[in-house]
Enzyme design. Structure first.
Site, PDB file in Angstrom:
ATOM      1  N   HIS A  61      38.384  41.016  37.660  1.00 51.65           N
ATOM      2  CA  HIS A  61      37.113  40.564  38.223  1.00 51.65           C
ATOM      3  C   HIS A  61      36.623  39.294  37.540  1.00 51.65           C
ATOM      4  CE1 HIS A  61      34.618  42.388  34.948  1.00 51.65           C
ATOM      5  NE2 HIS A  61      35.522  43.341  34.955  1.00 51.65           N
ATOM      6  N   ASP A  71      33.366  38.299  37.427  1.00 51.15           N
ATOM      7  CA  ASP A  71      32.013  38.348  36.872  1.00 51.15           C
ATOM      8  C   ASP A  71      32.001  38.978  35.483  1.00 51.15           C
ATOM      9  OD1 ASP A  71      32.724  40.827  38.170  1.00 51.15           O
ATOM     10  OD2 ASP A  71      30.645  41.477  38.010  1.00 51.15           O
ATOM     11  N   ASP A  82      44.650  47.694  37.567  1.00 52.25           N
ATOM     12  CA  ASP A  82      43.346  47.106  37.264  1.00 52.25           C
ATOM     13  C   ASP A  82      43.077  47.231  35.769  1.00 52.25           C
ATOM     14  OD1 ASP A  82      40.872  45.926  37.687  1.00 52.25           O
ATOM     15  OD2 ASP A  82      39.972  47.648  38.707  1.00 52.25           O
ATOM     16  N   ASP A 113      36.851  41.119  28.861  1.00 53.45           N
ATOM     17  CA  ASP A 113      36.415  41.796  30.090  1.00 53.45           C
ATOM     18  C   ASP A 113      35.744  40.787  31.007  1.00 53.45           C
ATOM     19  OD1 ASP A 113      35.491  43.527  32.028  1.00 53.45           O
ATOM     20  OD2 ASP A 113      33.831  44.262  30.826  1.00 53.45           O
ATOM     21  N   HIS A 132      31.476  44.641  26.262  1.00 52.32           N
ATOM     22  CA  HIS A 132      30.091  44.588  26.763  1.00 52.32           C
ATOM     23  C   HIS A 132      29.120  44.378  25.607  1.00 52.32           C
ATOM     24  CE1 HIS A 132      30.503  46.537  31.020  1.00 52.32           C
ATOM     25  NE2 HIS A 132      31.492  45.741  30.740  1.00 52.32           N
ATOM     26  N   GLU A 181      32.126  43.293  40.012  1.00 47.77           N
ATOM     27  CA  GLU A 181      32.571  44.574  39.449  1.00 47.77           C
ATOM     28  C   GLU A 181      31.509  45.205  38.572  1.00 47.77           C
ATOM     29  OE1 GLU A 181      34.257  47.524  36.739  1.00 47.77           O
ATOM     30  OE2 GLU A 181      33.375  45.627  36.144  1.00 47.77           O
ATOM     31  N   GLU A 182      30.828  44.380  37.800  1.00 46.48           N
ATOM     32  CA  GLU A 182      29.868  44.921  36.826  1.00 46.48           C
ATOM     33  C   GLU A 182      28.623  45.489  37.500  1.00 46.48           C
ATOM     34  OE1 GLU A 182      30.821  45.419  34.002  1.00 46.48           O
ATOM     35  OE2 GLU A 182      32.254  43.886  33.371  1.00 46.48           O
TER      36      GLU A 182
HETATM   37 ZN   LIG Z   1      35.526  44.811  33.403  1.00 48.46          ZN
END
Ligand SMILES: [Zn+2]
Length: 493
Positions: A126, A128, A222, A161, A466, A195-196
């Site tokens: 992803h 984003d 993924d 990520d 994150h 995705e987030e």
């Molecule tokens: Zn991710």
């Protein structure tokens, strides 16, 4: 007296025999299975332009593609800039693959295979990222969107990520395109942009598009579980876990209705009191802890690789299950693997200190183990709260756990082999993905769904995910590129 002694002797003998038998059973179960790891020859490292690749990823991090559920166009300009950077960085790949923009900002690349009979595969990532938590900017060793290359690492939000996966996939494809590789199977590269914040606008729309074209994928890979060191006691080697299962998601909104009025004459049941009591019940009566499915399979696979008492415990769950579960219950991280979790996340009621509110409202977020469903969790809440003045409604965007992927398929075996070729020191095992990924949107179009990122992480690194000081080492990043090269060679070559 003599008779009593005789009985006593017999009893001792029986106890000794029972202990010996138990020890025998434990030992048998412990050593019955040898290693289940596939023996592969380590691969000679594929030549990778490490510095050039690091620079391209570093630049990608500077585009602040922070997705926002309520304001989907917030990062439109950043996504456009990122996509221009992608097109400029990988010319050989763009010359051989078809590029499509899906739903405004998602990308679908098709690298056409030569064998029309072979089922295609899809690599997912992803574009984003998540925002930086307010007031944590100053805790970063490098500014979070600088993409600084420092001390052997590429720093910044998205380095891991998930721009790390996205760009290493494209680096691999570029390298192979330059060398004249032509896939037998069609390879899709599907890069969602939200995705987030659910993946509904990105991955959801790409999967719909594939379905509308009657495309059936052999597998989808993924982001997901990692190569982790030191996460299980008694396991000395790093473990690469392939997420073959993923938890579901259910937020339930509980609304208690009481009689509004002046606080000088309160009734027995108030909205806040009833709702608070119900929530306490939910925290005190959580869903049962269970070891089954992919988690049981993970223990089976890891046990023969372990040493000491931990190997005995994992090999003898018939006896030690309660012991293991009580250990797992001690931390939220381990409990999440064996239980549908219960998290009280929102509570709203009242706005004046001398007025009883007529309504109190709370959200409870559950992450569902495979086997549980939105309906079964709603039943659990209804019976546990046991108050018909409290209504229960589902949040939109809830989903059941996706179907569990088997581990016997040729693609699972190929993925396992690739991991061991590129990372020869690791043990590979199936596992359960605790968080949600874009891949769940592909349940209807893929035979197998794997969630795995070829990223090495220590328990200390997990906080960066994150979190603050997200980074990837250049050495690891080069291995990620090698991993995707090898995976495409072995499953689509
Ligand atoms: Zn991710």
């Amino acid at each position: 007296m003599r008779r009593l002694l005789k009985w006593f002797g017999l009893l001792v003998l029986l106890v000794v025999a029972a202990i010996a038998a138990l020890a025998g059973v434990l030992a048998f179960k412990t050593f019955r299975h040898g290693s289940q790891q596939i023996a592969v020859a380590p691969l000679a490292p594929i030549a990778v332009d490490e510095q050039g690749a690091a620079k391209r990823l570093s630049e990608a991090i500077r585009f602040q593609t922070i997705s926002n559920f309520l304001n989907p166009e917030q990062d439109a300009a950043a996504l456009d800039a990122l996509q221009a950077h992608i097109q400029a960085s990988f010319p050989a790949f763009h010359a051989v693959a078809k590029r499509e923009v899906v739903n405004g900002h998602s990308l679908l690349y098709t690298w056409q295979g030569s064998d029309p009979q072979a089922k295609p595969i899809a690599l997912l990532a992803h574009q984003d990222v998540v925002p930086i938590a307010p007031k944590t900017e100053q805790d970063w060793q490098q500014p979070p969107f600088s993409g600084a290359i420092e001390g052997g690492y590429i720093w910044g939000r998205g380095s891991w990520d998930d721009k790390g996966n996205l760009f290493s996939m494209l680096e691999a494809a570029e390298l192979m395109a330059k060398q004249g590789f032509r896939p037998k199977r069609t390879i899709y590269f599907a890069f969602g942009h939200d995705e987030e914040v659910s993946g509904l606008r990105g991955a959801g729309k790409i999967a719909e598009l594939l379905a509308s074209r009657n495309i059936r994928l052999d597998y989808v890979l993924d982001e997901g579980l990692l190569i982790t060191e030191g996460v299980m006691k008694g396991l000395d080697k790093p473990a690469a876990l392939i997420g073959v299962a993923e938890k579901g998601y259910a937020t339930l909104v509980l609304t208690a209705r009481g009689t509004p009025g002046h606080s000088s004459m309160p009734p027995r049941d108030t909205a806040i009191g009833m709702l608070a009591a119900g929530l306490v019940q939910l925290e005190n009566h959580r869903l049962p802890m269970r070891i089954r499915g992919s988690v049981a399979e993970m223990f089976d696979t890891l046990a023969p690789e372990m040493s000491g008492f931990n190997r005995v415990v994992l090999s003898n769950l018939w006896l030690f299950r309660p012991l293991l579960l009580s250990e797992f219950a001690k931390s939220g991280t381990t409990a999440a693997m064996v239980q549908t979790s219960t998290a009280l996340t929102v509570f709203n009621a009242g706005d004046k200190d001398n007025v009883l509110p007529g309504i109190a409202e709370a959200s409870v977020n559950f992450r569902l183990l495979p086997g549980d469903t939105q309906a079964s969790v709603a039943d659990h809440v209804r019976t546990t709260v046991a108050n018909d003045k409290i209504s229960i409604a589902p949040f939109e965007g809830n989903f059941d756990p996706p179907p569990v992927t088997g581990t016997k398929s040729p693609s699972y075996q190929a993925l396992t082999r690739t991991i061991r070729e590129v990372f020869p020191d690791v043990i590979v095992a199936p596992g359960l993905m605790i968080a949600a990924t874009d891949s769940r949107h592909y349940s209807n179009v893929a035979d197998n769904i794997f969630r795995f990122s070829p990223v090495r992480a220590t328990p200390e690194d997990l906080k960066r995910f994150h979190g603050t000081n997200e980074r990837i080492s250049i050495k690891n990043y080069a291995d990620m590129i090698r991993f995707y090269v090898r995976l495409m060679q072995s499953t689509a070559g």
